[in-house]
Design an enzyme around this catalytic site. Structure first.
Site, PDB file in Angstrom:
ATOM      1  N   PHE A  32       0.829  -1.207   0.000  1.00 30.52           N
ATOM      2  CA  PHE A  32       0.000   0.000   0.000  1.00 30.52           C
ATOM      3  C   PHE A  32       0.861   1.254   0.000  1.00 30.52           C
ATOM      4  CE2 PHE A  32      -2.444   3.317   2.268  1.00 30.52           C
ATOM      5  CZ  PHE A  32      -3.531   3.400   1.404  1.00 30.52           C
ATOM      6  N   SER A 100       3.643  -6.743   2.183  1.00 33.91           N
ATOM      7  CA  SER A 100       2.747  -5.879   2.950  1.00 33.91           C
ATOM      8  C   SER A 100       1.282  -6.045   2.532  1.00 33.91           C
ATOM      9  CB  SER A 100       3.213  -4.429   2.810  1.00 33.91           C
ATOM     10  OG  SER A 100       2.618  -3.613   3.795  1.00 33.91           O
ATOM     11  N   MET A 101       0.612  -4.943   2.149  1.00 37.28           N
ATOM     12  CA  MET A 101      -0.788  -5.026   1.735  1.00 37.28           C
ATOM     13  C   MET A 101      -0.975  -5.986   0.585  1.00 37.28           C
ATOM     14  SD  MET A 101      -2.847  -3.855  -0.988  1.00 37.28           S
ATOM     15  CE  MET A 101      -2.250  -2.318  -1.639  1.00 37.28           C
ATOM     16  N   ASP A 201      10.075  -4.010  12.495  1.00 33.95           N
ATOM     17  CA  ASP A 201       9.217  -3.486  11.431  1.00 33.95           C
ATOM     18  C   ASP A 201       8.489  -2.274  11.981  1.00 33.95           C
ATOM     19  OD1 ASP A 201       7.066  -3.008   9.605  1.00 33.95           O
ATOM     20  OD2 ASP A 201       7.111  -5.103   8.973  1.00 33.95           O
ATOM     21  N   HIS A 231      10.630  -3.103   7.199  1.00 33.99           N
ATOM     22  CA  HIS A 231       9.392  -3.545   6.559  1.00 33.99           C
ATOM     23  C   HIS A 231       9.562  -3.916   5.090  1.00 33.99           C
ATOM     24  CE1 HIS A 231       5.122  -4.039   5.991  1.00 33.99           C
ATOM     25  NE2 HIS A 231       5.123  -3.164   5.012  1.00 33.99           N
TER      26      HIS A 231
END
Length: 255
Positions: A32, A100-101, A201, A231
């Site tokens: 994202f 991630s997203m 993270d 991250h």
């Protein structure tokens, strides 16, 4: 809108002569407010080993942060599904990798397109959060369009995922909307799973790891801890570990 060159989609054809005569594809999904730049080195590594690669630019990304406030999570899923279909036209099997997203989108593909996804490689997937500030999101998004950005959480100097400087809140609310069906249907995920998690993270907490690994039905599920990456681990100090282990994983689950 002009898209940064490194944020543009990446497509590479399969080279069956390098993979035992089979055409194997890998779909990589960025996070994202990020872009394909976070996945490009990973995609190039896999392509050099003969795998077909698709790294789509998810709607609302790669232009300006305001555009993310005008899309729905189903738009990201639709783009990912189209990229999966492109790979399936020429490949014998496809593995989905994500950051991630993008991990939520990848899990949804595994749930909805079960027979078309041979395996999953997730890097710090964003599937849940225990952070209390997210509880205020339904109200906050109506009065504040964005907050300070969360991109480039990378320990290694000189790296850039070509993301937005602002965090669009209506767009973020679509991420949390996506969690509802994804988390509900985690037991439907039975594919082999390779899960990379950074021990430090600054974007997400460790609730996503507990949520995913505690609910999927995959008999073959492995978690790898990254101790020298933040991250965006796909661009960090341990990126080569992700690249190499994912290539081995793809070879193993598509034979």
């Amino acid at each position: 809108m002009t898209v940064h060159p490194l944020a543009q989609p990446l497509s590479r054809a399969a080279k069956p002569q390098l993979t035992g005569g089979r055409a194997i594809g890998v779909l990589l999904l960025h996070g994202f407010s990020g872009s394909p730049a976070s996945m490009r080195p990973w995609g190039s590594y896999l392509a050099d080993r003969g795998y077909a690669v698709e790294v789509p630019l998810l709607p609302g990304h790669g232009t300006r942060w305001q555009d993310l406030n005008g899309v729905r999570w189903t738009d990201w899923y639709a783009e990912a599904e189209q990229a999966l279909d492109r790979l399936l036209t020429s490949c014998d099997a496809v593995v989905v990798g994500a950051l991630s997203m993008g991990g939520s989108v990848a899990l949804r593909l595994a749930q909805e397109r079960h027979d078309d996804v041979a395996g999953l490689v997730l890097v710090n997937p964003f599937v849940s959060s225990s952070r209390p500030e997210l509880r205020a999101l339904p109200v906050l998004k109506r009065v504040v369009p964005s907050l300070k950005g969360i991109t480039n959480d990378i320990k290694k100097p000189g790296q850039d995922e070509v993301g937005y400087p602002r965090l669009p809140l209506k767009g973020l609310s679509q991420v949390t909307e996506m969690w509802k069906p994804v988390v509900r249907d985690l037991p439907r995920v039975t594919q082999p799973l390779l899960y990379f998690r950074s021990t430090e993270d600054h974007v997400i907490d460790d609730s996503s790891s507990r949520t995913v690994l505690g609910a999927v039905s995959s008999r073959d599920a492995q978690e790898r801890m990254l101790t020298n990456s933040f991250h965006v681990a796909t661009l960090d100090h341990e990126a080569e570990i992700i690249y190499a282990e994912s290539a081995d994983f793809v070879a193993r689950v598509t034979t």
